[in-house]
Design a protein around this motif. Structure first.
Motif, PDB file in Angstrom:
ATOM      1  N   ARG A  91       0.864  -1.177   0.000  1.00 12.80           N
ATOM      2  CA  ARG A  91       0.000   0.000   0.000  1.00 12.80           C
ATOM      3  C   ARG A  91       0.905   1.232   0.000  1.00 12.80           C
ATOM      4  N   ALA A  92       0.332   2.322  -0.470  1.00 11.39           N
ATOM      5  CA  ALA A  92       1.091   3.564  -0.551  1.00 11.39           C
ATOM      6  C   ALA A  92       0.399   4.638   0.268  1.00 11.39           C
ATOM      7  N   VAL A  93       1.199   5.485   0.885  1.00 15.48           N
ATOM      8  CA  VAL A  93       0.703   6.658   1.593  1.00 15.48           C
ATOM      9  C   VAL A  93       1.025   7.842   0.688  1.00 15.48           C
ATOM     10  N   HIS A  94       0.014   8.617   0.289  1.00 22.09           N
ATOM     11  CA  HIS A  94       0.135   9.754  -0.639  1.00 22.09           C
ATOM     12  C   HIS A  94       0.457   9.291  -2.050  1.00 22.09           C
ATOM     13  N   GLY A  95      -0.163   8.206  -2.485  1.00 19.43           N
ATOM     14  CA  GLY A  95       0.027   7.710  -3.847  1.00 19.43           C
ATOM     15  C   GLY A  95      -0.624   6.350  -3.998  1.00 19.43           C
ATOM     16  N   THR A  96      -0.245   5.648  -5.053  1.00 15.41           N
ATOM     17  CA  THR A  96      -0.748   4.292  -5.280  1.00 15.41           C
ATOM     18  C   THR A  96       0.424   3.373  -5.583  1.00 15.41           C
ATOM     19  N   VAL A  97       0.224   2.096  -5.312  1.00 17.54           N
ATOM     20  CA  VAL A  97       1.257   1.097  -5.617  1.00 17.54           C
ATOM     21  C   VAL A  97       0.563  -0.207  -5.959  1.00 17.54           C
ATOM     22  N   ARG A  98       1.187  -0.980  -6.825  1.00 18.00           N
ATOM     23  CA  ARG A  98       0.667  -2.312  -7.121  1.00 18.00           C
ATOM     24  C   ARG A  98       1.838  -3.259  -7.320  1.00 18.00           C
ATOM     25  N   LEU A  99       1.612  -4.504  -6.940  1.00 12.98           N
ATOM     26  CA  LEU A  99       2.601  -5.554  -7.150  1.00 12.98           C
ATOM     27  C   LEU A  99       2.355  -6.163  -8.522  1.00 12.98           C
ATOM     28  N   TRP A 115      -2.524  -8.944  -3.867  1.00 12.25           N
ATOM     29  CA  TRP A 115      -1.707  -9.604  -2.850  1.00 12.25           C
ATOM     30  C   TRP A 115      -1.011 -10.810  -3.473  1.00 12.25           C
ATOM     31  N   ILE A 116       0.065 -11.240  -2.835  1.00 12.19           N
ATOM     32  CA  ILE A 116       0.833 -12.406  -3.275  1.00 12.19           C
ATOM     33  C   ILE A 116       0.728 -13.439  -2.159  1.00 12.19           C
ATOM     34  N   ALA A 117       0.394 -14.671  -2.498  1.00 10.22           N
ATOM     35  CA  ALA A 117       0.172 -15.712  -1.486  1.00 10.22           C
ATOM     36  C   ALA A 117       1.423 -15.949  -0.645  1.00 10.22           C
ATOM     37  N   VAL A 118       2.558 -16.147  -1.285  1.00  8.66           N
ATOM     38  CA  VAL A 118       3.792 -16.375  -0.527  1.00  8.66           C
ATOM     39  C   VAL A 118       4.983 -15.931  -1.372  1.00  8.66           C
ATOM     40  N   LEU A 119       5.928 -15.270  -0.729  1.00 11.05           N
ATOM     41  CA  LEU A 119       7.178 -14.891  -1.371  1.00 11.05           C
ATOM     42  C   LEU A 119       8.290 -15.530  -0.548  1.00 11.05           C
ATOM     43  N   GLU A 142       4.489   0.731   1.712  1.00 16.29           N
ATOM     44  CA  GLU A 142       4.526  -0.202   2.841  1.00 16.29           C
ATOM     45  C   GLU A 142       4.216  -1.609   2.362  1.00 16.29           C
ATOM     46  N   LEU A 143       5.037  -2.551   2.791  1.00 19.84           N
ATOM     47  CA  LEU A 143       4.772  -3.967   2.554  1.00 19.84           C
ATOM     48  C   LEU A 143       4.244  -4.545   3.861  1.00 19.84           C
ATOM     49  N   GLU A 144       3.199  -5.344   3.758  1.00 18.39           N
ATOM     50  CA  GLU A 144       2.638  -6.001   4.941  1.00 18.39           C
ATOM     51  C   GLU A 144       2.519  -7.489   4.624  1.00 18.39           C
ATOM     52  N   TRP A 145       2.889  -8.327   5.576  1.00 17.48           N
ATOM     53  CA  TRP A 145       2.809  -9.764   5.386  1.00 17.48           C
ATOM     54  C   TRP A 145       2.548 -10.451   6.713  1.00 17.48           C
ATOM     55  N   ILE A 146       2.211 -11.730   6.614  1.00 19.91           N
ATOM     56  CA  ILE A 146       1.968 -12.557   7.798  1.00 19.91           C
ATOM     57  C   ILE A 146       3.166 -13.477   7.965  1.00 19.91           C
ATOM     58  N   THR A 147       3.645 -13.591   9.194  1.00 19.41           N
ATOM     59  CA  THR A 147       4.786 -14.461   9.463  1.00 19.41           C
ATOM     60  C   THR A 147       4.310 -15.883   9.740  1.00 19.41           C
ATOM     61  N   SER A 148       5.260 -16.783   9.759  1.00 15.78           N
ATOM     62  CA  SER A 148       4.969 -18.181  10.069  1.00 15.78           C
ATOM     63  C   SER A 148       5.025 -18.357  11.586  1.00 15.78           C
ATOM     64  N   PRO A 149       4.180 -19.124  12.185  1.00 14.12           N
ATOM     65  CA  PRO A 149       3.070 -19.889  11.623  1.00 14.12           C
ATOM     66  C   PRO A 149       1.888 -18.973  11.319  1.00 14.12           C
ATOM     67  N   THR A 150       1.297 -19.168  10.153  1.00 16.32           N
ATOM     68  CA  THR A 150       0.244 -18.266   9.670  1.00 16.32           C
ATOM     69  C   THR A 150      -1.024 -18.326  10.512  1.00 16.32           C
ATOM     70  N   ARG A 151      -1.243 -19.414  11.232  1.00 19.54           N
ATOM     71  CA  ARG A 151      -2.471 -19.522  12.036  1.00 19.54           C
ATOM     72  C   ARG A 151      -2.524 -18.460  13.140  1.00 19.54           C
TER      73      ARG A 151
END
Length: 189
Positions: A91-99, A115-119, A142-151
């Motif tokens: 996501r972008a603050v004061h703009g736009t972004v896409r993967l 979003w990307i399932a896993v990198l 800003e990049l946001e992701w979930i760490t392991s373990p995903t649960r």
């Protein structure tokens, strides 16, 4: 008997002290082990390449000119950490972004993803961003992701402020502008 009860109470106090000390030591050791395990836990980390220019469109219709004057940034984010990043979003603050990922199309257009399932570690993803020139100093990706373990759904956010790593973008050269002959002057409009 008085001496015997004193000796018994001393040994009772020693036993209670040993029990409390043992319990406290166990708690401290457990906390240190948890801290050390968390400190040594694998995690995603990011390296990036980035470049940009100001969009300067001449002609075209209104839809094509809607981004005129904005800063276009392109680059790649690479997971250089030792853990996978799950459900990666940008996501972008004061703009736009896409993967983006490369397209299998012969026209070479990129596929945009919300979003990307896993990198995995060592993998990278392209990005395309538009920044408002008036908010260049505050523009952030800003990049946001979930760490392991995903649960556990533990979210992590990493931020990149392009104004701190590259100069303010300049207008791109007009790709279809007519080349001038030596000695000719352009006609400013």
């Amino acid at each position: 008997m008085d001496d015997a009860s004193n000796v018994a109470s001393i040994w009772t106090a020693v036993g209670a002290t040993a029990t409390v000390t043992s319990a406290a030591t166990g708690v401290v050791v457990n906390l240190v082990n948890r801290w050390d395990r968390r400190r040594r836990a694998p995690e995603a980390d990011w390296a990036y390449t980035i470049g940009g220019h100001e969009i300067a469109m001449h002609g075209g219709n209104e839809w094509e000119r809607k981004d005129n004057g904005k800063y276009r940034l392109r680059g790649r984010f690479a997971n250089c950490g030792d853990a996978s990043a799950f459900r990666l979003t940008a996501r972008a603050v004061h703009g736009t972004v896409r993967l983006e990922t490369p397209s299998a199309s012969r026209f070479g257009a990129a596929n945009a993803h919300p979003w990307i399932a896993v990198l995995e570690p060592g993998e990278s993803i392209s990005f395309h961003a538009l920044a408002d020139p008036d908010a260049w100093a505050d523009f952030r990706i800003e990049l946001e992701w979930i760490t392991s373990p995903t649960r556990l759904k533990k979210r992590v956010v990493w931020s990149l402020k392009p104004s701190e790593v590259i100069d303010r973008p300049v207008p791109a050269a007009r790709p279809f502008a007519k080349a001038e002959e030596p000695g000719q002057q352009s006609n400013p409009q």
